[in-house]
Design a protein around this motif. Sequence first.
Motif, short mmCIF file in Angstrom:
data_model
loop_
_atom_site.label_atom_id
_atom_site.label_comp_id
_atom_site.label_asym_id
_atom_site.label_seq_id
_atom_site.Cartn_x
_atom_site.Cartn_y
_atom_site.Cartn_z
N PHE A 1 0.94 3.91 -3.05
CA PHE A 1 0.69 5.26 -2.91
C PHE A 1 1.70 6.24 -3.33
O PHE A 1 1.64 7.02 -4.07
CB PHE A 1 0.62 5.58 -1.46
N ALA B 1 -1.81 4.58 3.45
CA ALA B 1 -0.63 4.36 3.20
C ALA B 1 0.20 4.38 4.71
O ALA B 1 0.96 3.66 5.01
CB ALA B 1 0.10 5.27 2.45
N SER C 1 1.70 1.19 6.49
CA SER C 1 3.16 0.98 6.71
C SER C 1 3.44 1.24 8.25
O SER C 1 4.71 1.24 8.69
CB SER C 1 4.05 2.27 6.04
N GLU D 1 0.83 -1.30 -0.03
CA GLU D 1 -0.13 0.14 0.07
C GLU D 1 1.04 1.24 -0.05
O GLU D 1 0.53 2.34 -0.61
CB GLU D 1 -1.03 0.26 1.38
N LEU D 2 1.90 1.16 0.77
CA LEU D 2 2.75 2.25 0.93
C LEU D 2 3.41 2.56 -0.66
O LEU D 2 3.53 3.73 -1.11
CB LEU D 2 3.86 2.08 1.91
#
Length: 955
Positions: free
Chosen positions: A540, A551, A555, A536-537
């Motif tokens: 993004f 994000a 993280s 997800e990080l």
Amino acid sequence: MEINWNEIESKWRNKWIENKDFETEPNDKPKKFITVAYPYPNSPQHIGHGRTYTLADVHARFYRMKGYNVLFPMGFHYTGTPVLGMAKRIEAGEKEILDGLRNIYHVPEEDIKTFVEPIKIADYFHEEIKSGMIEMGYSIDWRREFTTIVPGYQKFIEWQITTLKENGKIIQGSHPVGWCPKDNNPVSQHDTMGDVEPKIDDKNYLVKFQFGDLVFPITTLRPETIFGITNFWVNPNVTYKKVTVDNEKWIVSEECAHKLKFFEKEISIEGDIPGSQLIDRYATSHNGNEIPILPADFVEPGMGTGLVMSVPAHAPKDYQALMDLKAKNHKLASKIDPIPIITTEGYGVIPAKEICEKMGVANQIDQKLDEATNELYNKEFTTGKLNERCGEFAGIKVEFGRDKVREWLEINEHLEKFPVLENGPVRCRCGAECVVKILSNQWFLNYGDEDWKTLARKCFDEMNILPNKIKTEFHDVVSWLHERACARQQGLGTKLPWDKDWIVESLSDSVIYMAYYTISRFVNEGKVNPENLTKELFDFILLDIGDLDSAAKSSKLSENLVSAMKKEFTYFYPVDSRHSGRDLVQNHLTFFVLNHVAIFDKKYWPQEIVVNGSVMMDGAKMSKSMGNIIPLRTAIREHGADPIRLAIISSAELLQDADFNMESVSGIQGKLQSLLDDCSKVKQGEINNLEPEDRWILSKTQNLIGQVTEAVEKMRLREALHDILFSFESDLSWYNKRVQAKGRENNSAILHKINSDRVAMLSPFAPHVAEEMWAALGNNELVSKSAWPEFAKGLVDATAIQSEELLKSTIDDIANILKVTKITPKKIVIYVNSDEMKSKVYRKVLGIMVGGQNNMGVVMKELIADPETTDAKKMPDFIQKVIKDLHSESEEIKQMKLESDSFNEKEFLKSELSDIGKKEFGVGVLVYSENDSDIYDPKGKARHARPFKPAILIE
């Protein structure tokens, strides 16, 4: 005082490090993101490696001086098998590799002992290479350094490979790959000796014929030619094998039997059959024809199946081999006539016969046969048509008929694929010869996907590629690329996220790593841990997918830190210039583009690729066997980093192979020493009361700035360096001659200005000694942090340039006359043109020639058509001489003459010729116009004067 290179270089390197000059973060300046292929640390870098990195550093330093915020980072590529193979060879005590480590690279014995562990090899040479890069003065932001096996980078690769799979770019299936039979791994360029990329030809086919109850298999690139087979070739000196292949029994060479084991086939060898026992017997074709088997020593058992089909009407080698047999009165051969099956424009019934006779081919070992084969095959493929002997395929063009015949044979089980290494033999670094293997249930990057290829082509077409002529090579690679294994089961690297038995292949994990540079410093500084690097990080930061809140939560990082990472990426991306050697065009550089277009938005696609040739040593390729490898750090210690940098750059333009030699290093050292001495002698001051020669040299300096700037922007670095260090020397030499002739001592400020511009432009090329020169010029700041000199058109005095050229050419003309006549002059008289019509005609011709025309007839036509110069028809000899005069001048000078129309030749020469004339020739020089009332012209020379070409009398 002679330069101590190591001392000077160490001094200025320490300054840069102390100031953190090359550490950069986003700011308000425009940015440039310059990257270069990171090295594989299995040996120290030698002078050849230094070329690519030096060119990239010059590029980075140039843009920094142009006012850009430049990011130039570096990583180290540990992934793959080379260090594994190297460790095995060291453990086995292999003499060649141990001798290289001891005698070429001077690795201490205590370190060599640890090299049985692959990671120890990589770590040792990592530090060696990094030290060499620092010593070479590369302006790298080392805070961003990583290796491809650190946990943070492995998280990035997991994200990359998962994203490709989600985008449908990774498939599972059976495809041919280059393979090491010893390591049981797919191989790519990094895994092979000599860094050869195994290139697979998957358009090679195996056609099955019958030999009694045995299959008689033949490989061919041209299945359509089966209709023209007259015989088969077998080497009588080879012992062939009877082999069970799945459920069939084949006759093949032993080498072929070995290759077939890697084609997903069950292989067992049943017995031998000497080639001599096959001669003069018959095999049966797909349509029941009995085809004789003839002897041929040229048949290589390692090529294809070791059996060859002969199509003498269309294959020059087959035709000549058949003629050679006929000449020996071979009984079967004498009954064979070529069977034509292709009609080709420009050729008669038997094209192979025609081209062999045209090229004067003498026999079947004549080297001209390769040329004949290539020429005829290409012509037949592009313009040939299959004839009536080809049955249902008659009338079809060869380029389409080939696939139709292949499909027909395949459906009828007469044909199957037989992929081969097009550039074999290729050896793995472990020493084994590589083969083609059909991998099943393997993971592949689907580079054969036409939609993906289309995107890549669009990127290549829109980006800048230097030199531009290599763009076609990229398009060629995209065209032939097919599925490529992206995982293997041995070596260092990142585990495949969805199948932990596999490791991401070394060229597959080195395609978008430039993106990781933008965030690696956060990991290196401990602000981000590898476990924080979630999908997800990355989505993004790199793809604008999701939002800041998600994000940050995923993280477990603060929103401020995530925002800072995203800002870093969006500021520096895309890559503005990617540097690499030409050998990586066929893989890494093309994959670099393919993977970017598959993953990123168009705004993040690469902007430029810069490709350079390799480096030779005294005309020979660098190799251990030649004994001509010089480790980069050894060269730096012995000769200095800057002289090495300049010798590499000055030996060739971008795509040419540079020929490095130590003599050039010595000459460059002398040139740099001389320039440093000159810088120590001049002082900064006001520049006023300019003499003509001052206006000229300042204008020439402006032109130099313009030329060098354009050359560096286009990466014509050899040209730029030559202009700075060598070409401009002739201008300075003339300027000094003029100054000395006048006895002037008031030009130190002008020389200071000129040398300041030269040193600033030299700085990206020779950064250490340029800092020393800059300090000698009295500057307190660093030249690497100063502004690149800007070209100002308004500071170029066209009249000054053309007038000085007139003075130089007049002096040269006088010197040439004295050389020919061998007289000691008592009097020299110059006559300048004052005829208005001659001047008008001259300027008109000048304008026409600057426009690109120098044909006498065309020039005369334009002159007569202009009412101002219509009288030119009365002076054809004059016009012819003017054209010749102008033709010998540079475009720059012609342009300057055109831009300046207010110039009095007589007044200038009267003012400026006296001093230098007296110094050069020991006698005064008189100057007259041809219409002066007091003219001294006893031999009627004045009438021969032309604009910018005075007549000369010497007594």
